[in-house]
Design a protein around this motif. Sequence first.
Motif, mmCIF file in Angstrom:
data_model
loop_
_atom_site.group_PDB
_atom_site.id
_atom_site.type_symbol
_atom_site.label_atom_id
_atom_site.label_comp_id
_atom_site.label_asym_id
_atom_site.label_seq_id
_atom_site.Cartn_x
_atom_site.Cartn_y
_atom_site.Cartn_z
ATOM 1 N N ASN A 84 29.879 44.106 50.156
ATOM 2 C CA ASN A 84 29.432 44.879 51.330
ATOM 3 C C ASN A 84 30.517 45.196 52.361
ATOM 4 O OD1 ASN A 84 26.804 44.781 50.290
ATOM 5 N ND2 ASN A 84 26.492 42.767 51.232
ATOM 6 N N VAL A 85 31.775 45.130 51.957
ATOM 7 C CA VAL A 85 32.843 45.603 52.844
ATOM 8 C C VAL A 85 33.667 46.617 52.040
ATOM 9 C CG1 VAL A 85 34.826 44.972 54.291
ATOM 10 C CG2 VAL A 85 32.944 43.367 54.025
ATOM 11 N N ASP A 86 33.455 47.891 52.345
ATOM 12 C CA ASP A 86 34.069 48.940 51.522
ATOM 13 C C ASP A 86 35.558 49.112 51.783
ATOM 14 O OD1 ASP A 86 31.772 49.442 50.280
ATOM 15 O OD2 ASP A 86 31.137 51.070 51.609
ATOM 16 N N HIS A 87 35.963 48.939 53.040
ATOM 17 C CA HIS A 87 37.368 49.219 53.333
ATOM 18 C C HIS A 87 38.284 48.077 52.894
ATOM 19 C CE1 HIS A 87 36.846 46.731 56.886
ATOM 20 N NE2 HIS A 87 35.791 47.447 57.210
ATOM 21 N N LEU A 88 39.590 48.285 53.098
ATOM 22 C CA LEU A 88 40.582 47.345 52.565
ATOM 23 C C LEU A 88 40.456 45.931 53.139
ATOM 24 C CD1 LEU A 88 43.722 49.677 52.469
ATOM 25 C CD2 LEU A 88 42.501 48.688 50.524
ATOM 26 N N ARG A 89 39.761 45.848 54.263
ATOM 27 C CA ARG A 89 39.582 44.531 54.866
ATOM 28 C C ARG A 89 38.767 43.590 53.974
ATOM 29 N NH1 ARG A 89 38.786 43.284 61.261
ATOM 30 N NH2 ARG A 89 40.339 41.666 61.119
ATOM 31 N N GLY A 90 38.054 44.173 53.014
ATOM 32 C CA GLY A 90 37.230 43.361 52.110
ATOM 33 C C GLY A 90 38.038 42.604 51.073
ATOM 34 N N LYS A 91 39.333 42.899 50.964
ATOM 35 C CA LYS A 91 40.164 42.196 49.972
ATOM 36 C C LYS A 91 40.636 40.875 50.563
ATOM 37 C CE LYS A 91 41.808 45.705 46.873
ATOM 38 N NZ LYS A 91 40.846 45.187 45.904
ATOM 39 N N VAL A 92 40.262 39.780 49.919
ATOM 40 C CA VAL A 92 40.579 38.461 50.486
ATOM 41 C C VAL A 92 41.115 37.500 49.423
ATOM 42 C CG1 VAL A 92 38.958 38.588 52.435
ATOM 43 C CG2 VAL A 92 38.138 37.787 50.216
ATOM 44 N N SER A 93 41.673 36.421 49.907
ATOM 45 C CA SER A 93 42.250 35.420 49.007
ATOM 46 C C SER A 93 41.170 34.470 48.496
ATOM 47 C CB SER A 93 43.313 34.637 49.781
ATOM 48 O OG SER A 93 43.479 33.354 49.227
ATOM 49 N N GLU A 94 41.275 34.113 47.236
ATOM 50 C CA GLU A 94 40.271 33.207 46.663
ATOM 51 C C GLU A 94 40.349 31.818 47.313
ATOM 52 O OE1 GLU A 94 40.213 32.900 42.405
ATOM 53 O OE2 GLU A 94 38.271 31.856 42.516
ATOM 54 N N ALA A 95 41.579 31.348 47.543
ATOM 55 C CA ALA A 95 41.735 30.010 48.145
ATOM 56 C C ALA A 95 41.384 30.031 49.630
ATOM 57 C CB ALA A 95 43.174 29.548 47.971
ATOM 58 N N TYR A 118 43.551 47.849 59.508
ATOM 59 C CA TYR A 118 44.428 48.968 59.141
ATOM 60 C C TYR A 118 45.497 48.421 58.206
ATOM 61 C CZ TYR A 118 42.134 51.151 63.141
ATOM 62 O OH TYR A 118 41.191 51.640 64.015
ATOM 63 N N ARG A 119 45.087 48.211 56.963
ATOM 64 C CA ARG A 119 45.963 47.497 56.037
ATOM 65 C C ARG A 119 47.005 48.432 55.418
ATOM 66 N NH1 ARG A 119 42.986 43.133 52.782
ATOM 67 N NH2 ARG A 119 44.692 41.795 52.173
ATOM 68 N N THR A 120 48.272 48.126 55.635
ATOM 69 C CA THR A 120 49.331 48.848 54.914
ATOM 70 C C THR A 120 50.314 47.796 54.411
ATOM 71 O OG1 THR A 120 50.819 49.068 56.815
ATOM 72 C CG2 THR A 120 49.237 50.859 56.492
ATOM 73 N N GLU A 121 50.993 48.122 53.341
ATOM 74 C CA GLU A 121 51.939 47.160 52.784
ATOM 75 C C GLU A 121 53.069 46.898 53.782
ATOM 76 O OE1 GLU A 121 52.484 47.919 48.529
ATOM 77 O OE2 GLU A 121 54.304 46.693 48.795
ATOM 78 N N ALA A 122 53.463 47.964 54.499
ATOM 79 C CA ALA A 122 54.574 47.823 55.456
ATOM 80 C C ALA A 122 54.203 46.799 56.532
ATOM 81 C CB ALA A 122 54.873 49.180 56.093
ATOM 82 N N ARG A 123 52.974 46.898 57.055
ATOM 83 C CA ARG A 123 52.565 45.936 58.098
ATOM 84 C C ARG A 123 52.485 44.526 57.524
ATOM 85 N NH1 ARG A 123 47.307 46.875 60.841
ATOM 86 N NH2 ARG A 123 48.024 45.351 62.355
#
Length: 259
Positions: A147-158, A105-110
Amino acid sequence: MSMVPESHPRYKSLLNRGKVVDAFESGVLAKGGLIAHGRGETYDYLIGETTPKVAKEAIKASAAMLMLAKNPVISVNGNSIALAKDELIDLAAELNGKIEVNLFYRTEAREQKIKELFEKNESNNENYKNNKITILGIDDANKQMPNVDHLRGKVSEAGIYTADVVLVPLEDGDRAEALIEMGKKVIAIDLNPLSRTAQKSTITIVDELTRCIPLIKEEIINLKKQNLSNEELNQITKFDNNKALNEILKLISDKLTNK
Ligand code: PTJ
């Protein structure tokens, strides 16, 4: 929760409950995290609120796998931060120090709340002072997992994007599966042996998070002392996850049928 006396038979459980409630009130934990915690409590009750023997074996295999990894990353969410932030920092310090915040449940506030929480640690945690810890995933989540559509699919390259081994406490099945599809080894911590995460991961530690994180750290320290070769460590990583999950199910079933 400090009102609960240590002599209370459910002290540890009530303490953890207090931690998740506090984290929810401060905006770190998602509403859904409260429900997830309740599900975890149920399974913990069923396994006897103690680390099962088979989980100890999973912990040892995981410790060796993390030690052999070139770029191990500990993925954290609201629940794991609420319950075991300091323990996760101590574990990361035994590895390459990488912790990646990755919220369902990705929000900027959290994310900002979580960032602040980690920053508070900087002044009083030795591992921070010695620059051993890197928090990823908040300002640098600029890669997309396939294959991860929701915001959880955004990850750091390092971090998760290039990690070879990812430790995922309290994961959702979709992402665990996607990480495996990316060719990574996934070590899950999940009290539910039937969850998709538990079933799909390379190694599943069916144990309560706050109990098993310090045990993984101890096992790593113990293995380091033994100066084992990579081949010896590799032998220790051999673990039959399906067999282990079946053993847990048998343990639960025996408990329910009073065997
Ligand atoms: O912080 P966010 O936004 O990333 O959200 C995190 C939650 C946990 C809400 C999200 O990942 C979620 O919905 O998870 P699930 O699908 O409910 O899965 C959580 C799993 O963790 C369940 O199988 C629970 O049994 C298990 N679990 C809960 N508490 C613990 C646990 N396993 C180990 N230790 C616990 N303390």
